[in-house]
Write a protein that holds these residues in place. Structure first.
Motif, PDB file in Angstrom:
ATOM      1  N   LYS A 198       0.744  -4.517  -5.820  1.00  0.00           N
ATOM      2  CA  LYS A 198       0.759  -3.304  -4.996  1.00  0.00           C
ATOM      3  C   LYS A 198       1.642  -1.992  -5.722  1.00  0.00           C
ATOM      4  CE  LYS A 198       0.448  -5.383  -0.222  1.00  0.00           C
ATOM      5  NZ  LYS A 198       1.036  -5.679   0.706  1.00  0.00           N
ATOM      6  N   GLU A 232       1.452   1.527  -4.687  1.00  0.00           N
ATOM      7  CA  GLU A 232       1.717   1.939  -3.233  1.00  0.00           C
ATOM      8  C   GLU A 232       3.005   2.371  -2.947  1.00  0.00           C
ATOM      9  OE1 GLU A 232       0.206  -1.200  -0.504  1.00  0.00           O
ATOM     10  OE2 GLU A 232      -1.636  -1.229  -1.674  1.00  0.00           O
ATOM     11  N   GLU A 342       1.993   4.297   4.348  1.00  0.00           N
ATOM     12  CA  GLU A 342       0.962   3.341   4.115  1.00  0.00           C
ATOM     13  C   GLU A 342      -0.217   3.349   5.069  1.00  0.00           C
ATOM     14  OE1 GLU A 342       3.654  -0.424   2.252  1.00  0.00           O
ATOM     15  OE2 GLU A 342       4.202   0.198   4.491  1.00  0.00           O
TER      16      GLU A 342
END
Length: 397
Positions: A198, A232, A342
């Protein structure tokens, strides 16, 4: 670097204890005692720098720490000893009840005393602090100190693991990560690999020292400064971590476990720039449920507050706790800034929000600015918040 998924924990304040203490009433025997001292097997003549009080051996501080391989300073105003080398940093005050070793507190009552114009330190106490095994022989009336730490070659072998760790991170080498773990590792490699996919990070090791060492296990403290490179959501942070290493059959050191000791977030404004795309309707609904939660808090409405939360086993207990809190506290919370950092594309998201809270507890008023990370989930078409919010920062203003 292996804790890319930052720790969700509430950090409690540390009570600051003064290093400065009152002078000890103890009197050091000035006569040279018949006690022999050996360091790593070699007899040491301490002469009048060694004294005994009621069976306890003291040594003049500068003499003792120089013997153990430390440089020393003395702060006259606070009467504080500072001894340091490449691995350890020690502070202890005359008459103080605690000392500090690499920032960690240890008890020191009666171990540092001033007498006859000199400062004395308990020999066993100093030996323990500096990772020496201290033994007493009543038969020969001798004290033996044997260093328990690694040799320079052994230290280099331990630190080489962390050089490899940084190279693996820089290369974004997920496969190489597995080779850093011991066969009996307590780390969930699958979870770390998922986070690895991620987010890409860069870590700088600002400080390191070996806390304990044996032929099969080493415990190392690292101060790591980790920043996001891509991917992310990730909050840049400076952390202190305890790594437990095991030596494998091939003689190489590998990571058994990692424990977070402390963490501070280093770029709060940058977190709010890590916003993600989310449908306007969902974003508005998440913002509204948080607004409803703050409204309920301001109105001391525990039922309204609970209605904003996802179900979990302790929900009713929380309701009771809230009622007790609201009864004793006057509070006004306002939202300063918020965004979504997120989003899984359907029913899970993470809300990042900054708030200002004015609190009045029994007439004592204070204002606190907070940054909070809160998971949100859509249940039966309605967005709700997790009760387990993460407070990233609390600052009294």
């Amino acid at each position: 670097m292996f804790m890319k998924r930052f720790a969700i924990a509430l950090l409690s304040g540390i009570l600051a204890l003064s290093l400065a203490g009152t002078a000890s009433a103890a009197t050091v025997d000035v006569a040279v005692p018949t006690v022999k001292v050996a360091l790593d097997g070699q007899t040491v003549d301490l002469g009048t720098n060694l004294s005994v009080k009621k069976g306890k051996t003291f040594v003049e501080y500068a003499t003792l720490f120089k013997l153990l391989g430390y440089e020393t300073e003395f702060e006259q105003e606070t009467r504080t000893i500072h001894a340091f080398n490449d691995e350890y940093d020690i502070e202890a005050s005359v008459g103080g009840d605690i000392a500090f070793v690499n920032g960690q507190t240890v008890y020191s009552t009666g171990e540092v005393i001033a007498e006859n114009g000199r400062t004395w330190v308990g020999l066993r106490f100093a030996g323990d602090l500096t990772n020496h095994k201290v033994s007493w022989s009543g038969k020969t009336k001798s004290i033996s100190l044997v260093f328990q730490g690694p040799t320079e070659e052994e230290r280099a072998a331990v630190y080489e693991l962390f050089n490899k760790m940084l190279l693996v991170e820089a290369a974004d080498d997920k496969a190489g990560f597995a080779g850093l773990l011991s066969e009996d590792t307590a780390i969930n490699a699958k979870e770390v690999e998922e986070d690895w996919d991620k987010t890409k990070t860069k870590t700088i090791i600002e400080d390191k020292y070996i806390e304990s060492f044996s032929g099969s296990e080493a415990v190392v403290i690292l101060v790591e400064n980790t920043t996001k490179v891509s991917g992310e959501f990730f909050p840049d942070n400076r952390s202190q971590n305890r790594y437990t290493l095991h030596k494998e059959k091939d003689g190489a050191w590998r990571i058994y476990d990692v424990e977070a000791i402390a963490m501070e977030y280093t770029d709060i404004p940058g977190m709010f720039k890590q916003t993600v795309e989310i449908p306007d309707a969902d974003k508005a609904a998440i913002g509204q449920v948080f607004a409803d939660q703050m409204k309920a808090a301001n109105e001391k409405n525990e039922d309204g507050y609970i209605a904003t939360l996802l179900d979990y086993p302790g929900k009713e207990d929380l309701k009771t706790t809230l009622a007790e809190f609201f009864a004793s506290t006057a509070m006004t919370v306002t939202t300063d800034e918020w965004t979504i950092v997120e989003y899984n594309g359907s029913d899970k998201a993470t809300l990042l929000v900054s708030t200002t809270t004015e609190v009045d507890v029994d007439g004592t008023k204070s204002t606190v600015k907070s940054v909070i990370l809160n998971a949100a989930e859509k249940v039966d078409g309605k967005w709700l918040l997790s009760a387990d919010a993460t407070v990233l920062e609390n600052e009294q203003v």
